[in-house]
Motif scaffolding. Structure first.
Motif, PDB file in Angstrom:
ATOM      1  N   ALA A   1       1.310  22.540 -41.110  1.00  0.00           N
ATOM      2  CA  ALA A   1       1.711  21.196 -41.497  1.00  0.00           C
ATOM      3  C   ALA A   1       3.232  21.076 -41.429  1.00  0.00           C
ATOM      4  O   ALA A   1       3.946  22.084 -41.539  1.00  0.00           O
ATOM      5  CB  ALA A   1       1.232  20.904 -42.911  1.00  0.00           C
ATOM      6  N   ALA A   2       3.695  19.841 -41.249  1.00  0.00           N
ATOM      7  CA  ALA A   2       5.133  19.603 -41.149  1.00  0.00           C
ATOM      8  C   ALA A   2       5.835  19.996 -42.449  1.00  0.00           C
ATOM      9  O   ALA A   2       5.320  19.754 -43.544  1.00  0.00           O
ATOM     10  CB  ALA A   2       5.387  18.132 -40.851  1.00  0.00           C
ATOM     11  N   ARG A   3       6.989  20.598 -42.309  1.00  0.00           N
ATOM     12  CA  ARG A   3       7.839  20.858 -43.462  1.00  0.00           C
ATOM     13  C   ARG A   3       8.648  19.576 -43.694  1.00  0.00           C
ATOM     14  O   ARG A   3       9.084  18.931 -42.734  1.00  0.00           O
ATOM     15  CB  ARG A   3       8.787  22.018 -43.129  1.00  0.00           C
ATOM     16  N   LEU A   4       8.810  19.180 -44.944  1.00  0.00           N
ATOM     17  CA  LEU A   4       9.525  17.934 -45.222  1.00  0.00           C
ATOM     18  C   LEU A   4      10.890  18.239 -45.848  1.00  0.00           C
ATOM     19  O   LEU A   4      11.047  19.242 -46.534  1.00  0.00           O
ATOM     20  CB  LEU A   4       8.716  17.063 -46.178  1.00  0.00           C
ATOM     21  N   ARG A   5      11.841  17.356 -45.607  1.00  0.00           N
ATOM     22  CA  ARG A   5      13.136  17.503 -46.278  1.00  0.00           C
ATOM     23  C   ARG A   5      13.251  16.461 -47.393  1.00  0.00           C
ATOM     24  O   ARG A   5      12.626  15.395 -47.338  1.00  0.00           O
ATOM     25  CB  ARG A   5      14.329  17.386 -45.329  1.00  0.00           C
ATOM     26  N   GLU A   6      14.058  16.775 -48.407  1.00  0.00           N
ATOM     27  CA  GLU A   6      14.286  15.821 -49.487  1.00  0.00           C
ATOM     28  C   GLU A   6      15.157  14.696 -48.941  1.00  0.00           C
ATOM     29  O   GLU A   6      15.954  14.899 -48.013  1.00  0.00           O
ATOM     30  CB  GLU A   6      14.973  16.492 -50.679  1.00  0.00           C
ATOM     31  N   ASP A   7      15.027  13.511 -49.552  1.00  0.00           N
ATOM     32  CA  ASP A   7      15.786  12.354 -49.073  1.00  0.00           C
ATOM     33  C   ASP A   7      17.217  12.381 -49.626  1.00  0.00           C
ATOM     34  O   ASP A   7      17.539  11.659 -50.567  1.00  0.00           O
ATOM     35  CB  ASP A   7      15.063  11.062 -49.490  1.00  0.00           C
ATOM     36  N   VAL A   8      18.040  13.238 -49.062  1.00  0.00           N
ATOM     37  CA  VAL A   8      19.460  13.291 -49.471  1.00  0.00           C
ATOM     38  C   VAL A   8      20.342  13.315 -48.221  1.00  0.00           C
ATOM     39  O   VAL A   8      19.948  13.820 -47.173  1.00  0.00           O
ATOM     40  CB  VAL A   8      19.778  14.537 -50.344  1.00  0.00           C
TER      41      VAL A   8
END
Lengths: 486, 95
Positions: B59-66
């Motif tokens: 599954a895709a790794r997600l980044r935090e919205d910063v």
């Protein structure tokens, strides 16, 4: 044949810019109005070797949207490359979703028109998918070249696609407005149409009434105001019907609306349509959304406008129209609810009248948003309680409201006290004023006794004037009538 | 099914390729042999098989919205052929 022999079929695609701090696949800022290319990082400008990494905040906003529309939030969705050539698209492809979008299905109820002719309708959603925005091309003359600003490249968008369920430009506008209010309500998009945060494409076709098959459709691109949406659809529908009635035909095409002429013109036909060559983006693995994540997001969802409207009707006894007007935006609803909380539910109707009446008119005149209103919900409630208990009349209340608006006091009670605005209900004092009015206006008295009802209003008016508005008009009316008929 | 010259020219236009007249026949023949391979693959029965978007079951790794990026415009534009007022300049394109 006439216009009424045709049925109009409209589907809308809305691009809502998601209000994340950073871009959908990079850590560059999405703030509006920066210097050109100051917010375009290596990923956004498509430098070789850069890899996109999906923004959790963008996905979360898509989940919020799906929950609000009763859609299926896909447990697994795929990002695809949509290939086309344009200089403000540095990679030569836009990362979007094609098969397996993140939000599937759903529906929204819209209300068209006002008053007695108003009706409700449910518009079905096909899908909503995540994608990145492109940059901006500036075609002013740079020595015969075009200027490219890639700050917008990579800004997260939610493309919201409806079923072709709308049957008039009025329905299309009502749908767009409802969707606009909703994305702001659930706080996923700022809805700023001037800055391009919310733009519409309209797919328009016509068919003979009763026909099953859809007619040939033309897609009007990039409508960034509700007025243009209405004008463009109306023009396009007229053009299509006229062309068909003249025995002509047209091909599926993309058209542009020119606000200066109010007309649509062809941009490209289906034969020239881009072949986007969609395929799964090998740089991005499937987006997996676990049920626990959806439940966590569900727990943070606000009460939705339709539910709130129904509650206002059920619990506060408001009419459908009032409840609808008070749930048009989250800000108006918040203000109204705060006022009712302070004044008590028994006075909800009074609060509703003042929020939609005096307050709305004042805000409109001053060009202010309700969150900037100088009169707080608590102050308005304090004022309305004095109207409700008969301490002041409506006319005096408007004076007190003005004083509050101008910051002449902290609360209604203080202003009423200081300016001596309390209603005169002492019937002794009133009777003296009534006797005076009768003595001073024999002509009106004569007319009333001769059966002219209107003459009574003139006499009551004299008393109201003498009391400087502090008498209760209903009470004066009654006392006056009793005296004259005695 | 063999490709016609018209189909070839349409594909070329969509891919923004210019094919000189004396190369049309040879290009068409080469593409035809590719299409034959595609036809062979399409003949395989895939009923009931879910299309695969990626070879791994991840599954895709997600980044935090910063915001983590700073302004590197000067460095990026140092290698651009033409810039002005912070913009990249490109041959004029108006659709």
């Amino acid at each position: 044949m006439s216009r009424s022999d045709w049925e109009v079929v409209i589907g809308l695609e809305i691009h809502a810019q998601l209000n994340t701090a950073s871009k959908i696949f990079s850590g560059a800022s999405t703030a509006f109005g920066a210097q050109p290319n100051a917010q375009a990082c290596a990923v956004d400008i498509g430098l070789p070797g850069m890899l996109p990494v999906l923004n959790r905040g963008a996905v979360e906003r898509a989940i919020r949207f799906g929950l609000a529309l009763g859609s299926r939030v896909a447990p697994k969705s795929i990002f695809a490359r949509k290939s086309y050539f344009y200089p403000d698209l540095p990679n030569g492809y836009q990362i979007s979703q094609f098969e397996q979008p993140v939000v599937q299905g759903g529906a929204i109820t819209i209300r068209i028109g006002d008053g007695e002719d108003a009706y409700e309708k449910t518009v079905r959603l096909t899908r909503a998918h995540l994608e990145e925005d492109a940059g901006k091309s500036l075609h002013e003359d740079f020595h015969g070249m075009s200027g490219i600003d890639l700050n917008r490249a990579g800004t997260p968008l939610l493309e919201i696609v409806s079923e072709p369920d709308m049957r008039s430009s009025a329905e299309a506008v009502a749908y767009a407005r409802t969707m606009h209010a909703l994305v702001r309500w659930i706080d996923i998009c700022d809805g700023n149409m001037q800055e391009g945060s919310f733009r519409c494409d309209a797919n328009v076709s016509v068919r003979k009434k009763g026909a099953e098959a859809f007619g040939t459709r033309r897609e009007i691109k990039n409508l960034n105001s509700f007025r243009f949406l209405q004008q463009a659809i109306d023009f396009e529908v007229g053009w299509q019907i006229e062309t068909l009635e003249d025995g002509g035909s047209f091909v599926q095409a993309t058209v542009l609306f020119d606000p200066a002429t109010g007309q649509t013109r062809m941009m490209r036909s289906k034969e020239d349509a881009h072949d986007y060559r969609y395929f799964p983006d090998p740089d991005l693995l499937p987006l997996v959304i676990e049920p626990e994540w959806i439940e966590r997001v569900r727990a943070t969802m606000p009460e939705l406008p339709t539910a709130m409207k129904a509650r206002f009707e059920r619990e506060l006894g408001l009419s459908a129209q009032d409840a609808g007007a008070l749930t048009v935006t989250k800000e108006v609803a918040d203000y109204f609810q705060a006022a009712v909380a302070a004044a008590g539910a028994a006075h909800a109707k009074l609060c509703a009248n003042w929020v939609m009446g005096e307050l709305a008119a004042r805000l409109n005149k001053a060009g202010l948003e309700i969150v900037c209103a100088p009169v707080s919900p608590a102050q308005l409630a304090g004022l309305l309680l004095r109207v409700a208990d008969g301490s002041i009349s409506n006319a005096i209340a408007r004076k007190v409201f003005e004083a509050l608006w101008n910051g002449e006091g902290d609360g209604a009670d203080e202003i009423i006290e200081r300016q001596g605005l309390k209603q005169v209900t002492d019937s002794g004092a009133l009777e003296a004023m009534i006797d005076e009015a009768i003595a001073a206006n024999p002509k009106s008295v004569e007319e009333f006794r001769a059966g002219k009802e209107k003459a009574l209003n003139a006499l009551v008016g004299q008393v109201m004037k003498a009391s400087r508005g502090k008498a209760n008009p209903a009470q004066v009316n009654e006392l006056m009538r009793r005296k004259l008929c005695a | 099914m063999p490709l016609s010259n018209e189909q070839l020219m349409r594909l070329a236009r969509l891919a923004r390729l210019s094919i000189p007249d004396d190369k049309v026949d040879i290009t068409r023949k080469q593409l035809d042999s590719i299409f034959i391979l595609i036809a062979q693959m399409q003949a395989v029965n895939t009923t009931g098989i879910e299309p695969m978007s990626h070879p791994q079951e991840l599954a895709a790794r997600l980044r935090e919205d910063v915001v983590t990026e700073t302004d590197c415009r000067t460095a990026f534009q140092a290698i651009a052929p033409h810039t002005e007022a912070g913009l990249y300049l490109v041959p004029k394109v108006i659709e």
